[in-house]
Design an enzyme around this catalytic site. Structure first.
Site, PDB file in Angstrom:
ATOM      1  N   TYR A  34       0.839  -1.203   0.000  1.00  0.00           N
ATOM      2  CA  TYR A  34       0.000   0.000   0.000  1.00  0.00           C
ATOM      3  C   TYR A  34       0.870   1.247   0.000  1.00  0.00           C
ATOM      4  O   TYR A  34       2.071   1.184   0.233  1.00  0.00           O
ATOM      5  CB  TYR A  34      -0.928   0.016   1.218  1.00  0.00           C
ATOM      6  CG  TYR A  34      -0.235   0.359   2.524  1.00  0.00           C
ATOM      7  CD1 TYR A  34      -0.341   1.637   3.069  1.00  0.00           C
ATOM      8  CD2 TYR A  34       0.537  -0.582   3.209  1.00  0.00           C
ATOM      9  CE1 TYR A  34       0.297   1.961   4.255  1.00  0.00           C
ATOM     10  CE2 TYR A  34       1.173  -0.261   4.399  1.00  0.00           C
ATOM     11  CZ  TYR A  34       1.051   1.008   4.918  1.00  0.00           C
ATOM     12  OH  TYR A  34       1.682   1.330   6.090  1.00  0.00           O
ATOM     13  N   ARG A  53       8.045   3.884  -5.069  1.00  0.00           N
ATOM     14  CA  ARG A  53       8.192   2.956  -3.946  1.00  0.00           C
ATOM     15  C   ARG A  53       7.154   1.847  -4.020  1.00  0.00           C
ATOM     16  O   ARG A  53       7.428   0.693  -3.676  1.00  0.00           O
ATOM     17  CB  ARG A  53       8.086   3.706  -2.616  1.00  0.00           C
ATOM     18  CG  ARG A  53       8.372   2.814  -1.407  1.00  0.00           C
ATOM     19  CD  ARG A  53       8.415   3.586  -0.116  1.00  0.00           C
ATOM     20  NE  ARG A  53       7.135   4.197   0.209  1.00  0.00           N
ATOM     21  CZ  ARG A  53       6.913   4.941   1.281  1.00  0.00           C
ATOM     22  NH1 ARG A  53       7.907   5.177   2.136  1.00  0.00           N
ATOM     23  NH2 ARG A  53       5.735   5.476   1.515  1.00  0.00           N
ATOM     24  N   ARG A 101      -7.150 -20.749  -0.759  1.00  0.00           N
ATOM     25  CA  ARG A 101      -6.229 -20.466   0.336  1.00  0.00           C
ATOM     26  C   ARG A 101      -5.102 -21.489   0.401  1.00  0.00           C
ATOM     27  O   ARG A 101      -5.319 -22.673   0.638  1.00  0.00           O
ATOM     28  CB  ARG A 101      -6.978 -20.435   1.679  1.00  0.00           C
ATOM     29  CG  ARG A 101      -6.111 -19.850   2.805  1.00  0.00           C
ATOM     30  CD  ARG A 101      -6.827 -19.839   4.142  1.00  0.00           C
ATOM     31  NE  ARG A 101      -6.062 -19.083   5.128  1.00  0.00           N
ATOM     32  CZ  ARG A 101      -4.973 -19.541   5.751  1.00  0.00           C
ATOM     33  NH1 ARG A 101      -4.521 -20.760   5.499  1.00  0.00           N
ATOM     34  NH2 ARG A 101      -4.327 -18.784   6.619  1.00  0.00           N
ATOM     35  N   LYS A 147       6.636  -1.916   2.004  1.00  0.00           N
ATOM     36  CA  LYS A 147       5.431  -1.295   2.577  1.00  0.00           C
ATOM     37  C   LYS A 147       4.258  -2.261   2.385  1.00  0.00           C
ATOM     38  O   LYS A 147       3.385  -2.064   1.538  1.00  0.00           O
ATOM     39  CB  LYS A 147       5.165   0.068   1.947  1.00  0.00           C
ATOM     40  CG  LYS A 147       4.243   0.953   2.793  1.00  0.00           C
ATOM     41  CD  LYS A 147       4.261   2.373   2.286  1.00  0.00           C
ATOM     42  CE  LYS A 147       3.318   3.280   3.086  1.00  0.00           C
ATOM     43  NZ  LYS A 147       3.752   3.470   4.481  1.00  0.00           N
ATOM     44  N   GLU A 179      12.841   2.831  14.024  1.00  0.00           N
ATOM     45  CA  GLU A 179      11.926   3.850  13.517  1.00  0.00           C
ATOM     46  C   GLU A 179      10.705   3.907  14.415  1.00  0.00           C
ATOM     47  O   GLU A 179      10.625   3.219  15.431  1.00  0.00           O
ATOM     48  CB  GLU A 179      11.530   3.539  12.078  1.00  0.00           C
ATOM     49  CG  GLU A 179      10.834   2.198  11.894  1.00  0.00           C
ATOM     50  CD  GLU A 179      10.509   1.885  10.443  1.00  0.00           C
ATOM     51  OE1 GLU A 179      10.540   2.814   9.610  1.00  0.00           O
ATOM     52  OE2 GLU A 179      10.213   0.718  10.151  1.00  0.00           O
ATOM     53  N   LEU A 203      11.371   1.340   6.965  1.00  0.00           N
ATOM     54  CA  LEU A 203      10.804   1.788   5.702  1.00  0.00           C
ATOM     55  C   LEU A 203      11.456   3.115   5.334  1.00  0.00           C
ATOM     56  O   LEU A 203      11.509   4.031   6.168  1.00  0.00           O
ATOM     57  CB  LEU A 203       9.292   1.964   5.831  1.00  0.00           C
ATOM     58  CG  LEU A 203       8.593   2.412   4.550  1.00  0.00           C
ATOM     59  CD1 LEU A 203       8.556   1.275   3.537  1.00  0.00           C
ATOM     60  CD2 LEU A 203       7.184   2.917   4.842  1.00  0.00           C
TER      61      LEU A 203
END
Length: 284
Positions: A34, A53, A101, A147, A179, A203
């Site tokens: 995302y 990114r 799945r 991300k 971070e 990140l």
């Protein structure tokens, strides 16, 4: 502000017309990526860096984009026109797609893109008066450079911080700061800025990249290296950066260490410089 318009693939459609399959791998495994892009005056800020990114995260996760990123970016601009959001965020998500799945993906799945635009409240209070942060152990996986949708460690740290009356969590691995739960962290000591190097432990935030570039232009010395909790405790200034926070000073930390800080000149200088760049870009 909720709107009826959302992004589905590269089309802007009414929200109630969208359905996501029960066996979408994003729902079953958090198998997706995302981006969050800030909106100012109806215009996206740093759209290209965010999508570059996005593409890089997709590459690292071996998810094939179903179209060019430029097509998604054009759809984002259409979404903003239809929703009328002036100040807020655009959230873009891409999952690997639908499959029965199974932990093993096949490379045959068709990626699913969704997104929305939303007005958000101002972070002026945090930017002006600073934040309190809760310092705690970093228990996340070791590919924080992606991300991805796998944010359980982040949200649990954020919840813990909120329970302690803090706006953010600062994370550490073996006493080395990495971070924030939703931001990058910087300290200032004797006029030198320190922040963790951009490797798999963090990140590489878009705002982080802007701040590093601005520091270079302003002749502010930056050292991209891990710093210890002891260094955090003894810092002259501390600040966090993110899409929503921009540059927000930290005035107190608690948890694994305790300290208070003044809002210093380096933080103020970088904060003002970023706001100027943001103003110039969205008004270009």
């Amino acid at each position: 502000m909720e709107t009826k318009w959302v992004l589905y693939g590269t089309e802007v459609v009414e929200r109630d017309k969208v359905s996501i399959d029960l066996e979408d791998r994003g729902y079953n495994f958090g198998d997706g990526i995302y981006e969050v892009i800030s909106i100012h005056g109806g215009k996206p800020f740093a759209l290209r860096p965010h999508f570059l990114r996005f593409v890089e995260s997709a590459r690292k996760m071996q998810i094939a984009l179903p179209c060019k990123w430029e097509d998604i970016a054009m759809s984002v601009e259409e979404l903003l026109r239809k929703t009328g959001v002036q100040d807020g965020i655009v959230y873009i998500q891409m999952t690997r797609g639908v499959s029965q799945r199974n932990h093993v993906y096949t490379h045959k799945e068709q990626a699913v893109i969704t997104g929305f635009a939303r007005s958000t409240s101002s972070m002026e209070e945090e930017q002006t008066n600073g934040m309190a942060c809760f310092v705690t152990e970093d228990l996340r996986w070791l590919r924080c450079d992606i991300k991805s949708l796998n944010l359980l460690g982040n949200i649990m740290a954020k919840r813990q911080a909120a329970d302690e009356g803090c706006q953010e969590a600062i994370l550490h691995r073996q006493w080395q700061c990495t971070e924030g739960s939703a931001s990058n962290v910087f300290i200032v000591k004797n006029g030198i800025v320190y922040t963790h190097e951009a490797n798999h432990y963090i990140l590489n935030g878009i705002t982080r990249q802007y701040v590093l570039s601005l520091a270079q232009k302003l002749n502010i010395t930056v050292r991209e290296e891990a710093f210890s909790l002891a260094a955090l405790e003894r810092a002259d200034e501390v600040f966090c950066t993110s899409t929503s926070l921009e540059v927000a000073p930290v005035v107190e930390v608690k948890g694994d260490i305790q300290a208070t800080y003044e809002i210093g000149q380096v933080t103020k200088t970088l904060q003002q410089a970023l706001q100027q760049v943001l103003f110039e870009e969205v008004n270009a």
